[in-house]
Design an enzyme around this catalytic site. Structure first.
Site, PDB file in Angstrom:
ATOM      1  N   ASP A  21       7.349  -1.179   2.732  1.00 40.98           N
ATOM      2  CA  ASP A  21       6.046  -1.766   3.067  1.00 40.98           C
ATOM      3  C   ASP A  21       6.118  -3.288   3.143  1.00 40.98           C
ATOM      4  O   ASP A  21       6.941  -3.919   2.480  1.00 40.98           O
ATOM      5  CB  ASP A  21       5.013  -1.338   2.013  1.00 40.98           C
ATOM      6  N   ASN A  64       5.936  -5.178   6.286  1.00 42.66           N
ATOM      7  CA  ASN A  64       6.424  -5.737   7.564  1.00 42.66           C
ATOM      8  C   ASN A  64       5.391  -6.638   8.229  1.00 42.66           C
ATOM      9  O   ASN A  64       5.715  -7.704   8.745  1.00 42.66           O
ATOM     10  CB  ASN A  64       6.768  -4.611   8.547  1.00 42.66           C
ATOM     11  N   ARG A  83       2.761  -8.258   6.923  1.00 37.99           N
ATOM     12  CA  ARG A  83       2.519  -9.510   6.203  1.00 37.99           C
ATOM     13  C   ARG A  83       3.691 -10.478   6.365  1.00 37.99           C
ATOM     14  O   ARG A  83       3.511 -11.680   6.499  1.00 37.99           O
ATOM     15  CB  ARG A  83       2.278  -9.211   4.708  1.00 37.99           C
ATOM     16  N   ASN A 127      -0.794   6.384   9.366  1.00 38.30           N
ATOM     17  CA  ASN A 127      -0.409   5.282  10.262  1.00 38.30           C
ATOM     18  C   ASN A 127      -0.794   5.548  11.722  1.00 38.30           C
ATOM     19  O   ASN A 127      -0.845   4.619  12.529  1.00 38.30           O
ATOM     20  CB  ASN A 127       1.091   4.976  10.155  1.00 38.30           C
ATOM     21  N   TRP A 128      -1.095   6.819  12.060  1.00 42.52           N
ATOM     22  CA  TRP A 128      -1.576   7.125  13.418  1.00 42.52           C
ATOM     23  C   TRP A 128      -2.887   6.405  13.703  1.00 42.52           C
ATOM     24  O   TRP A 128      -3.261   6.212  14.860  1.00 42.52           O
ATOM     25  CB  TRP A 128      -1.779   8.636  13.614  1.00 42.52           C
ATOM     26  N   ARG A 145      -3.548   3.341  13.204  1.00 38.17           N
ATOM     27  CA  ARG A 145      -3.355   1.923  13.561  1.00 38.17           C
ATOM     28  C   ARG A 145      -3.611   1.733  15.052  1.00 38.17           C
ATOM     29  O   ARG A 145      -3.636   2.702  15.819  1.00 38.17           O
ATOM     30  CB  ARG A 145      -1.934   1.492  13.205  1.00 38.17           C
ATOM     31  N   ARG A 190       0.768   1.623  -5.253  1.00 37.35           N
ATOM     32  CA  ARG A 190       0.254   2.957  -4.923  1.00 37.35           C
ATOM     33  C   ARG A 190       1.348   3.743  -4.216  1.00 37.35           C
ATOM     34  O   ARG A 190       2.325   3.175  -3.740  1.00 37.35           O
ATOM     35  CB  ARG A 190      -1.010   2.867  -4.061  1.00 37.35           C
ATOM     36  N   GLU A 245      11.040   8.030 -11.622  1.00 36.29           N
ATOM     37  CA  GLU A 245      10.809   6.672 -12.118  1.00 36.29           C
ATOM     38  C   GLU A 245      10.303   5.821 -10.958  1.00 36.29           C
ATOM     39  O   GLU A 245      10.881   5.845  -9.866  1.00 36.29           O
ATOM     40  CB  GLU A 245      12.113   6.069 -12.669  1.00 36.29           C
TER      41      GLU A 245
HETATM   42  C1  IPE Z   1       2.845   3.367   3.574  1.00 33.20           C
HETATM   43  O1  IPE Z   1       2.551   2.064   3.958  1.00 33.20           O
HETATM   44  C2  IPE Z   1       3.504   4.102   4.686  1.00 33.20           C
HETATM   45  C3  IPE Z   1       4.820   3.610   5.071  1.00 33.20           C
HETATM   46  C4  IPE Z   1       5.508   2.691   4.457  1.00 33.20           C
HETATM   47  C5  IPE Z   1       5.378   4.220   6.243  1.00 33.20           C
HETATM   48  P1  IPE Z   1       1.078   1.664   4.444  1.00 33.20           P
HETATM   49  O2  IPE Z   1       1.092   0.216   4.694  1.00 33.20           O
HETATM   50  O3  IPE Z   1       0.657   2.545   5.545  1.00 33.20           O
HETATM   51  O4  IPE Z   1       0.236   2.030   3.156  1.00 33.20           O
HETATM   52  P2  IPE Z   1      -1.246   1.648   2.729  1.00 33.20           P
HETATM   53  O5  IPE Z   1      -2.154   2.186   3.795  1.00 33.20           O
HETATM   54  O6  IPE Z   1      -1.324   0.182   2.602  1.00 33.20           O
HETATM   55  O7  IPE Z   1      -1.441   2.336   1.420  1.00 33.20           O
HETATM   56  C1  IPE Z   2       5.329  -0.998   6.594  1.00 32.08           C
HETATM   57  O1  IPE Z   2       4.813  -2.269   6.837  1.00 32.08           O
HETATM   58  C2  IPE Z   2       5.674  -0.268   7.873  1.00 32.08           C
HETATM   59  C3  IPE Z   2       4.781   0.849   8.191  1.00 32.08           C
HETATM   60  C4  IPE Z   2       3.789   1.255   7.467  1.00 32.08           C
HETATM   61  C5  IPE Z   2       5.040   1.547   9.431  1.00 32.08           C
HETATM   62  P1  IPE Z   2       3.294  -2.505   7.214  1.00 32.08           P
HETATM   63  O2  IPE Z   2       3.158  -2.432   8.680  1.00 32.08           O
HETATM   64  O3  IPE Z   2       2.429  -1.582   6.450  1.00 32.08           O
HETATM   65  O4  IPE Z   2       3.088  -4.006   6.721  1.00 32.08           O
HETATM   66  P2  IPE Z   2       1.867  -4.564   5.901  1.00 32.08           P
HETATM   67  O5  IPE Z   2       1.676  -3.690   4.707  1.00 32.08           O
HETATM   68  O6  IPE Z   2       0.682  -4.528   6.810  1.00 32.08           O
HETATM   69  O7  IPE Z   2       2.276  -5.945   5.523  1.00 32.08           O
HETATM   70 MG    MG Z   3       1.559  -1.677   4.653  1.00 30.69          MG
END
Ligand code: IPE
Ligand code: IPE
Ligand code: MG
Length: 250
Positions: free
Chosen positions: A23, A25, A27, A71-72, A74, A197, A210
């Protein structure tokens, strides 16, 4: 960064299975005034570094949460960019996977992927199927509640067809209907980017896992960060409901 963490690892306590919620990417890219896609692309380098580190220290299963069911939701442009990155990366890396004896697998609602994405994925899975050093499991269009619901449906069908009795259902039955049936539960779950989370990831499988949270954003994650997480894991006492004293005689 502290170097040589690798040498500090207890070779006899390397986890069999590590799962990672990659997680941060978006930001990471935003901090650099780039669009989110740049963050996802940069995250591929972290994936490669992590896979390499995992193989080197003898991890047998590495599960990476790459795309969740949620993520769908987005923006379509980001979803498309992620899927295209996935196909490109899979095509590009199959050779390296074979050179390193790594088997690729995937969990999740794979039928929901676009045809081309699905086909490329299946091709890479087939092309690496005889590899045995490590299994790399990509969680794609995955959510744990989806997976468990799917398992319940399959179990219900078995009961309806008189292939299973309700009173025969035990924990192993449920485990056997999950996408992860062929893999052991992870000993360690890592989440990057400072979020505390699990975001619908492996809920059943992490019952005794863990958990390790790091503020490092995924595109900054490197081998040393993985070693750091494993070192932390190695210093914990896994009691499984018992007392410390009991563990001494175990
Ligand atoms: C969790 O990250 C899913 C993946 C890393 C693929 P998200 O960025 O989608 O999670 P939330 O929505 O912030 O909890
Ligand atoms: C994780 O990075 C990658 C996926 C969930 C696909 P994010 O895209 O969720 O990056 P943030 O959490 O918005 O920074
Ligand atoms: Mg994220």
């Amino acid at each position: 960064m502290i170097m040589n963490l690798k040498d500090k690892l207890d070779k006899n306590k390397i986890p069999n299975h590590i799962a990672i919620i990659m997680d941060g990417n978006g930001r990471w890219a935003k901090q650099r005034q780039h669009d989110r896609t740049f963050g996802h692309e940069s995250g591929v380098i972290s994936v490669k570094d992590t896979v390499e580190a995992a193989v080197e220290i003898g991890i047998k299963y590495l599960t990476l949460y790459a795309f969740s069911s949620e993520n769908w939701n987005r923006p379509k442009s980001e979803v498309d960019a992620l899927m295209s990155l996935l196909v490109r990366t899979i095509n590009h890396e199959t050779k390296t996977l074979n050179e390193n004896n790594i088997k690729l697998q995937a969990i999740g609602d794979l039928q929901s992927l676009e045809q081309q994405t699905y086909n490329e994925l299946q091709k890479a899975i087939e092309n690496t199927s005889s590899n045995s050093r490590m299994t790399l499991i990509l969680a794609l269009s995955y959510s744990s509640k989806w997976e468990i619901t799917n398992a319940v449906q399959q179990i219900a069908v078995k009961i309806k067809n008189n292939e299973l009795k309700a009173e025969e259902i035990n924990q192993d039955t449920i485990t056997s209907f999950l996408n992860t049936a062929a893999y052991p539960d992870p000993e360690l779950l890592i989440r990057t980017s400072g979020e505390f989370r699990v975001s619908n990831f492996l809920l059943w499988q992490i019952a005794y896992t863990e958990l390790y949270f790091t503020p490092v954003l995924w595109p900054d994650f490197r081998k040393e960060n993985l070693y750091e997480a494993i070192l932390d894991y190695q210093n914990r006492e896994r009691r499984f409901g018992m007392t410390s004293e009991q563990l001494l005689n175990f």
